[in-house]
Design an enzyme around this catalytic site. Sequence first.
Site, mmCIF file in Angstrom:
data_model
loop_
_atom_site.group_PDB
_atom_site.id
_atom_site.type_symbol
_atom_site.label_atom_id
_atom_site.label_comp_id
_atom_site.label_asym_id
_atom_site.label_seq_id
_atom_site.Cartn_x
_atom_site.Cartn_y
_atom_site.Cartn_z
ATOM 1 N N ARG A 195 0.852 -1.200 0.000
ATOM 2 C CA ARG A 195 0.000 0.000 0.000
ATOM 3 C C ARG A 195 0.883 1.243 0.000
ATOM 4 O O ARG A 195 1.992 1.248 0.542
ATOM 5 C CB ARG A 195 -0.871 -0.036 1.259
ATOM 6 C CG ARG A 195 -1.917 1.078 1.376
ATOM 7 C CD ARG A 195 -3.069 0.858 0.448
ATOM 8 N NE ARG A 195 -4.264 1.595 0.860
ATOM 9 C CZ ARG A 195 -5.142 2.124 0.019
ATOM 10 N NH1 ARG A 195 -4.965 2.017 -1.285
ATOM 11 N NH2 ARG A 195 -6.223 2.742 0.458
ATOM 12 N N THR B 49 -10.256 0.093 -9.349
ATOM 13 C CA THR B 49 -9.209 -0.773 -8.827
ATOM 14 C C THR B 49 -9.214 -2.004 -9.713
ATOM 15 O O THR B 49 -10.038 -2.103 -10.614
ATOM 16 C CB THR B 49 -9.543 -1.096 -7.348
ATOM 17 O OG1 THR B 49 -9.536 0.130 -6.619
ATOM 18 C CG2 THR B 49 -8.583 -2.051 -6.699
ATOM 19 N N ASN C 53 -6.653 4.407 -7.047
ATOM 20 C CA ASN C 53 -7.807 5.080 -6.436
ATOM 21 C C ASN C 53 -8.788 5.569 -7.495
ATOM 22 O O ASN C 53 -9.466 4.758 -8.097
ATOM 23 C CB ASN C 53 -7.385 6.200 -5.495
ATOM 24 C CG ASN C 53 -8.518 6.603 -4.550
ATOM 25 O OD1 ASN C 53 -9.388 5.804 -4.233
ATOM 26 N ND2 ASN C 53 -8.501 7.841 -4.096
ATOM 27 N N ASP D 224 -8.012 8.740 0.494
ATOM 28 C CA ASP D 224 -8.497 7.640 1.317
ATOM 29 C C ASP D 224 -8.245 7.870 2.801
ATOM 30 O O ASP D 224 -8.792 7.149 3.640
ATOM 31 C CB ASP D 224 -7.839 6.323 0.895
ATOM 32 C CG ASP D 224 -8.633 5.600 -0.181
ATOM 33 O OD1 ASP D 224 -9.685 6.114 -0.581
ATOM 34 O OD2 ASP D 224 -8.202 4.523 -0.613
ATOM 35 N N SER E 158 -7.885 0.738 3.540
ATOM 36 C CA SER E 158 -8.306 0.216 2.238
ATOM 37 C C SER E 158 -9.471 -0.745 2.401
ATOM 38 O O SER E 158 -9.638 -1.368 3.448
ATOM 39 C CB SER E 158 -7.136 -0.520 1.569
ATOM 40 O OG SER E 158 -7.554 -1.141 0.371
ATOM 41 N N SER E 159 -10.250 -0.896 1.326
ATOM 42 C CA SER E 159 -11.278 -1.934 1.268
ATOM 43 C C SER E 159 -10.842 -3.145 0.462
ATOM 44 O O SER E 159 -11.582 -4.132 0.380
ATOM 45 C CB SER E 159 -12.562 -1.364 0.638
ATOM 46 O OG SER E 159 -13.131 -0.380 1.449
ATOM 47 N N GLY F 114 -14.046 -2.083 -6.608
ATOM 48 C CA GLY F 114 -15.386 -1.605 -6.293
ATOM 49 C C GLY F 114 -15.460 -0.661 -5.121
ATOM 50 O O GLY F 114 -16.528 -0.476 -4.552
ATOM 51 N N GLY F 115 -14.319 -0.076 -4.692
ATOM 52 C CA GLY F 115 -14.365 0.856 -3.587
ATOM 53 C C GLY F 115 -14.867 0.206 -2.322
ATOM 54 O O GLY F 115 -14.527 -0.938 -2.006
#
Length: 587
Positions: free
Chosen positions: A109, A382, A402, A424, A453-454, A473-474
């Site tokens: 990340r 993403t 992002n 984010d 993060s998701s 998909g956020g």
Amino acid sequence: MKTVRWALHAALSSVLLLSPLLSSNAQAAQAPDTATAARPPGAAIASAHALATDAGLEILRQGGNAFDAAVAVSSVLSVVEPISSGIGGGGFFLLHDAKTGQDHFIDAREIAPASATPEAYLKPDGSFDRDRAENGPWSAGIPGLPAGLVHLATNHGRLPLKASLAPAIRIAREGFPVYARFAKGYASRRDVMERYKGTRAVFLADGDAPEEGEILRQPDLARTLELLAEQGFDGFYRGPVAKKLLAGVKAEGGRWTAEELAGYRVRERAPLRFEYDGWQIVTSPPPSSGGIALAQMLQMLEPWDLAKLPQAERVHLTVEAMRRAYRDRTFFLGDPDFVKIPVRQLMSRDYAAGQRSTINPRKATPSDLLSGEQTPMEDDETTHFSIIDAEGNRVAATQTVNLLFGSGMVVPGTGVLLNNEMDDFALKPGTPNAFGVMGYAANAPKPGKRMLSSMTPTFMVSQDRVAVLGTPGGSRIITMVLLGILGYADGLDAQAVAALPRFHHQWMPDAIGIERDALPDDVVAALRAMGHTVNSPKEAPAGRRSSDAWGNLQTVEWDRRANVLRGGTDPRNPVGKAAVVNTSPAP
């Protein structure tokens, strides 16, 4: 066995799209019913672009393993999907090493530069500077994906980095055809992207914006990837590329330092694991919020015999589990190197039982009755890929920049499109980010900190089956992976899981989102009668309609009893590809 046929029967009845690859992405081999195979009969790869899947297969043919193939797939996606990911961004890699039986989680990340204090995102009048948070150099974290690729190849791969990066270098130099989503995404971000000299040099090289079908070449990016291949970490984070990155950021008003670039480090973290309905779920730890949320939601739902309930009640219970997990996401989750996270408590069955006890089986719980405030998330753009090789190694990887095309800024002379992951973070507590949602102290920026993060790359392992899955998909990533897990648990194959219709609730805003036709009209009406707000795309006023389709789920599975491999690619994405091939296991 608990079942979840409620979601799947309804879902399958409303799937209107079938992958053209469905007939070619399953390869069967006869094997006794009474025993499970020790190794897969070949290899399976599913990714969001056919060129990336083909690159992974090319590396496997050269004798590479799943981890070498992952470097190839990831780097090619970085070339052909700048709308979604790239070496100017970051990602997570969940790995299973068949030889040792160990699972690994590589956290690549992005991190916050020291200059990115909350005060840096305020205008002189104290209001939030949305443009600075989303566009240009101030929106960008220090990239992590190049270091992640080096780490993956060095510590887990079999081939030299030069071999696994070769397909991406070739495609960057020779070009690839622009596809519809790329052209449409560029048009939507054109005003921002064309502010920057480096971006114009790449995307306006022929004098006009990218159009579907034309060939896009990226010679600067090819050279940057060559330096990464030749010099490893130093090829990006030190030397000529680093100098260009620092100069380019400075020229546009940003502030990075050579020490920050050279000091970036990948983190290997212990994956999270828990049991659900006969499956072991192996998934992503913080700074991903997905693994903890999955454990909470599935453990809240497990005691109900969902198959015997009317569909509206089944969806209602699932939504209530989503609501509670996303509430906890807001306050407890962040970068574990900076925030103490009560992982054991949040993932415990006792805690899930307590959460479950607050659910009214026939009435929605207004989100404002659950203590807390609103939650952050990241964008839809993403990408994810899944791999199983002939040795039984596997990779689930999700990577991102992002927003569409990240910050919009390509650093001159590098071909590197920078992310805009700083949005984010909770840059200003209580202030909505690009998606109208908020965050607080656990996700506030600090130098060197990773933003929440998701992204949720995940494995599922049962006595008879192994599945690898994930999606962009956020904030919807987590609930899409949840529905995919429920699909596999009820016996669907990989392609059917990739095609499942989707619904979502994230606590705030207090509404159920659905894809077009994901739920029948009578179910929507019943949910509203229970007190839910349901946002349906087909009911939205013209000009305010959200996307009819979400995500881009890519998944592969190995049926160990029949010794069959299958791949599933999301039919919402026409350029994706799932492929299964017979290969000879390495000795």
